[in-house]
Scaffold this active site. Structure first.
Site, PDB file in Angstrom:
ATOM      1  N   ASN A   1      13.230 -21.595   5.246  1.00 39.67           N
ATOM      2  CA  ASN A   1      14.531 -21.033   5.360  1.00 39.67           C
ATOM      3  C   ASN A   1      14.674 -19.843   3.730  1.00 39.67           C
ATOM      4  OD1 ASN A   1      16.850 -19.517   5.620  1.00 39.67           O
ATOM      5  ND2 ASN A   1      18.181 -21.387   5.925  1.00 39.67           N
ATOM      6  N   TRP A   2      14.065 -18.844   3.942  1.00 39.81           N
ATOM      7  CA  TRP A   2      14.725 -17.947   2.265  1.00 39.81           C
ATOM      8  C   TRP A   2      15.798 -18.151   1.873  1.00 39.81           C
ATOM      9  CZ3 TRP A   2      10.189 -14.363   2.832  1.00 39.81           C
ATOM     10  CH2 TRP A   2       8.677 -14.964   2.859  1.00 39.81           C
TER      11      TRP A   2
ATOM     12  N   HIS B   1      23.192 -22.260  11.094  1.00 37.07           N
ATOM     13  CA  HIS B   1      22.999 -23.251   9.795  1.00 37.07           C
ATOM     14  C   HIS B   1      24.348 -23.211   9.286  1.00 37.07           C
ATOM     15  CE1 HIS B   1      21.972 -23.274   5.616  1.00 37.07           C
ATOM     16  NE2 HIS B   1      20.575 -23.974   6.004  1.00 37.07           N
TER      17      HIS B   1
ATOM     18  N   GLU C   1      20.304 -31.253   9.459  1.00 40.14           N
ATOM     19  CA  GLU C   1      21.103 -30.353   8.472  1.00 40.14           C
ATOM     20  C   GLU C   1      21.787 -31.274   7.873  1.00 40.14           C
ATOM     21  OE1 GLU C   1      18.334 -26.593   6.657  1.00 40.14           O
ATOM     22  OE2 GLU C   1      20.160 -26.437   7.334  1.00 40.14           O
TER      23      GLU C   1
ATOM     24  N   GLY D   1      20.611 -28.061  -0.693  1.00 40.13           N
ATOM     25  CA  GLY D   1      21.091 -27.599  -2.294  1.00 40.13           C
ATOM     26  C   GLY D   1      21.658 -28.789  -3.015  1.00 40.13           C
TER      27      GLY D   1
ATOM     28  N   GLY E   1      14.658 -25.244   2.877  1.00 40.32           N
ATOM     29  CA  GLY E   1      15.662 -24.074   1.389  1.00 40.32           C
ATOM     30  C   GLY E   1      14.752 -23.845   0.266  1.00 40.32           C
ATOM     31  N   GLY E   2      15.944 -24.076  -0.462  1.00 42.29           N
ATOM     32  CA  GLY E   2      14.661 -24.419  -1.605  1.00 42.29           C
ATOM     33  C   GLY E   2      13.546 -23.965  -1.934  1.00 42.29           C
TER      34      GLY E   2
HETATM   35  P1  13P Z   1      17.762 -27.329   1.074  1.00 42.33           P
HETATM   36  O1  13P Z   1      16.480 -27.619   1.188  1.00 42.33           O
HETATM   37  O2  13P Z   1      17.805 -25.838  -0.265  1.00 42.33           O
HETATM   38  O3  13P Z   1      18.227 -28.069   0.952  1.00 42.33           O
HETATM   39  O4  13P Z   1      18.169 -26.385   2.356  1.00 42.33           O
HETATM   40  C1  13P Z   1      18.165 -26.684   3.250  1.00 42.33           C
HETATM   41  C2  13P Z   1      18.433 -25.744   4.578  1.00 42.33           C
HETATM   42  O5  13P Z   1      19.349 -25.720   4.737  1.00 42.33           O
HETATM   43  C3  13P Z   1      17.228 -24.664   5.557  1.00 42.33           C
HETATM   44  O6  13P Z   1      18.166 -24.618   6.204  1.00 42.33           O
END
Ligand code: 13P
Length: 249
Positions: free
Chosen positions: A9-10, A94, A166, A172, A232-233
């Protein structure tokens, strides 16, 4: 056997140039990855991503869609547009959509239904906040988020959908849920589905998301109810994302 599934997920990151470079890196390194892999770019880049991934085993998805079919909804992306861009997947619910844009369980359920009606597979995101975890209501919260969709769409809708757990406090923050904490909630989720239909529950892929990196992916994915990740990141770096994909393979 559930095929592990890793999706990137960018979020609201990238440019034409950086996305081209990222996809070049992914296309070069994807050979040998047996897990299913998808990326979810900002929707404005979907057409270019689709073009660059043509012929690649990597599929793509949108990060959000409207529950409405078409019309005067400035700034929104319709389910038909998501389909038109050949998205295999779309994220719904999300936590950033829920908390920043006020999407409640009922709206998330409508979006889930709108995606399915177009033949696009929803990745339903659920998870508790830190406050909710500390209050001991994680299962109540996640159960409520799942039930909203189950009540609208029924259990059979999950034959063709994915759930992503999540925990909001892990997104994050660098604070990953421990493999045991994640497994506990994943087992709870699968049980919730099993109370409706054991076969659907057994086939359902449940991704974990929240500060997954190459260094912690393998121990998370080793848990019996964790079927890959929503990243994410770390999905913005080709080598890091590929190492997560390999950990799931
Ligand atoms: P991170 O991997 O940056 O913690 O984000 C997770 C996320 O929200 C993926 O949808």
């Amino acid at each position: 056997m559930r095929r592990p599934f890793v999706a990137g997920n960018w979020k609201m990151n990238g440019s034409k140039a950086s996305i081209r470079e990222l996809l070049d890196g992914l296309n070069q390194g994807i050979a040998g990855v047996t897990a299913e892999v998808a990326v979810c770019p900002p929707s404005i880049y979907l057409a270019e991503v689709a073009e660059q991934l043509d012929g690649s085993p990597i599929s793509w998805g949108a990060q959000n869609l409207s529950q409405e079919a078409s019309g005067a909804f400035t700034g929104e992306i319709s389910p038909a547009m998501v389909k038109d861009l050949a998205c295999t997947y779309v994220l719904v619910g999300h936590s950033e959509r829920r908390s920043i844009y006020g999407e409640d369980d009922a709206l998330v359920a409508k979006k889930f239904a709108a995606a399915r009606a177009m033949g696009v597979k929803p990745i339903l995101c659920v998870g508790e906040t830190l406050e909710e975890r500390e209050k001991g209501v994680t299962e109540d919260v996640v159960g409520r988020q799942l039930d909203a969709v189950l009540e609208l769409e029924g259990i059979s809708a999950f034959n063709d959908a994915v759930v992503a757990y999540e925990p909001v406090w892990a997104i994050g923050t660098g604070m990953t849920a421990s493999p045991e904490q994640a497994q506990d909630v994943h087992a709870f989720i699968r049980q919730r589905f099993a109370s409706h239909d054991a076969a659907v529950a057994e086939g359902l892929r449940i991704q974990y998301g929240g500060s997954v990196k190459g260094a912690n992916a393998a121990e998370l994915f080793a848990k019996p109810d964790i079927d890959g990740g929503l990243i994410g990141g770390a999905s913005l770096d080709a080598d890091e994302f590929l190492s997560i994909c390999r950990a799931a393979s």
